[in-house]
Design a protein around this motif. Structure first.
Motif, short mmCIF file in Angstrom:
data_model
loop_
_atom_site.label_atom_id
_atom_site.label_comp_id
_atom_site.label_asym_id
_atom_site.label_seq_id
_atom_site.Cartn_x
_atom_site.Cartn_y
_atom_site.Cartn_z
N GLY A 147 0.79 -1.23 0.00
CA GLY A 147 0.00 0.00 0.00
C GLY A 147 0.82 1.27 0.00
N ILE A 148 2.10 1.18 -0.26
CA ILE A 148 2.97 2.36 -0.23
C ILE A 148 2.65 3.28 -1.41
CG2 ILE A 148 5.37 3.14 -0.34
CD1 ILE A 148 6.05 0.45 1.10
N ILE A 149 2.44 2.70 -2.57
CA ILE A 149 2.13 3.50 -3.76
C ILE A 149 0.79 4.21 -3.58
CG2 ILE A 149 1.57 3.37 -6.23
CD1 ILE A 149 3.64 1.14 -6.44
N THR A 150 -0.20 3.49 -3.10
CA THR A 150 -1.53 4.08 -2.89
C THR A 150 -1.45 5.24 -1.90
OG1 THR A 150 -2.48 1.90 -3.25
CG2 THR A 150 -3.90 3.54 -2.26
N LYS A 151 -0.67 5.06 -0.86
CA LYS A 151 -0.53 6.09 0.17
C LYS A 151 0.05 7.37 -0.42
CE LYS A 151 2.14 7.02 4.35
NZ LYS A 151 3.17 6.48 5.26
N TYR A 152 1.15 7.25 -1.16
CA TYR A 152 1.80 8.45 -1.68
C TYR A 152 1.06 9.06 -2.87
CZ TYR A 152 5.53 7.80 1.62
OH TYR A 152 6.23 7.69 2.78
N VAL A 153 0.40 8.25 -3.67
CA VAL A 153 -0.42 8.80 -4.74
C VAL A 153 -1.59 9.57 -4.14
CG1 VAL A 153 -2.00 8.18 -6.62
CG2 VAL A 153 0.25 7.15 -6.51
N GLY A 154 -2.18 9.04 -3.07
CA GLY A 154 -3.25 9.75 -2.38
C GLY A 154 -2.78 11.09 -1.81
N MET A 155 -1.59 11.09 -1.23
CA MET A 155 -1.03 12.35 -0.70
C MET A 155 -0.80 13.35 -1.83
SD MET A 155 1.62 10.79 2.14
CE MET A 155 2.54 12.28 2.28
N ALA A 156 -0.30 12.87 -2.97
CA ALA A 156 -0.06 13.76 -4.10
C ALA A 156 -1.38 14.33 -4.63
CB ALA A 156 0.69 13.02 -5.20
#
Length: 172
Positions: A147-156
């Motif tokens: 879920g690291i990609i989802t987390k940072y894409v959400g932040m972006a």
């Protein structure tokens, strides 16, 4: 086993994966083979694997040890490959839709994107760029699984939305 390593089922798998990739690229850098030698060694490695894997795999894994769990894992792996292919085809279709509907936007986007890629290619050594691409591709399944990609894409996305809202407030 490769699926377990790529999905980081143990905490030390990313370290082991990057160690192998880094060692391989350091050896290529140190040996500095010509293109012909590099291609020959790669094809020789593939031929060796083609010869040894069918002979050694039954001895290592057992001929009749295919379990239901392994079948489910294989099915999940195949499903993820199909989903990835569909995403790529979807992006490809969107690109051609953009080309048909807004040719000037398509032209400017492609021109700018390719110019940036050319500039990066000019500034960064080819082997290092290949190392970064291979590393990203090998780390992607684990990053996605955890879920690291989802987390940072959400932040972006949140930051972009904030910027757009601030811009709308200034325009009003």
């Amino acid at each position: 086993m490769a699926d377990k390593v790529l999905r980081w089922e143990r905490a030390w798998f990313p370290l082991a994966l990057m160690s192998v990739v880094s060692f391989s690229f350091l050896m290529i850098y140190y040996l500095d083979p010509s293109v012909l030698s590099g291609v020959s060694c790669f094809v020789m490695f593939l031929c060796l694997a083609d010869y040894l894997v069918p002979a050694l795999a039954p001895r290592i894994f057992g001929a009749n040890n295919w379990t239901t769990e392994q079948q489910l894992r294989f099915h999940e792996f195949c499903t993820s490959l199909v989903k990835s292919r569909r995403r790529i085809v979807g992006w490809w279709k969107r690109l051609f839709t953009l080309k048909e509907e807004k040719p000037k936007m398509y032209f400017m986007t492609m021109l700018f994107s390719l110019a940036v890629v050319a500039w990066i290619g000019q500034q960064v050594h080819n082997l290092f760029l290949t190392y970064l691409i291979v590393s990203a591709l090998l780390l992607f399944p684990g990053l996605n699984q955890h879920g690291i990609i989802t987390k940072y894409v959400g932040m972006a996305k949140k930051e972009i939305n904030k910027l757009l809202k601030n811009k709308e407030k200034k325009n009003e």
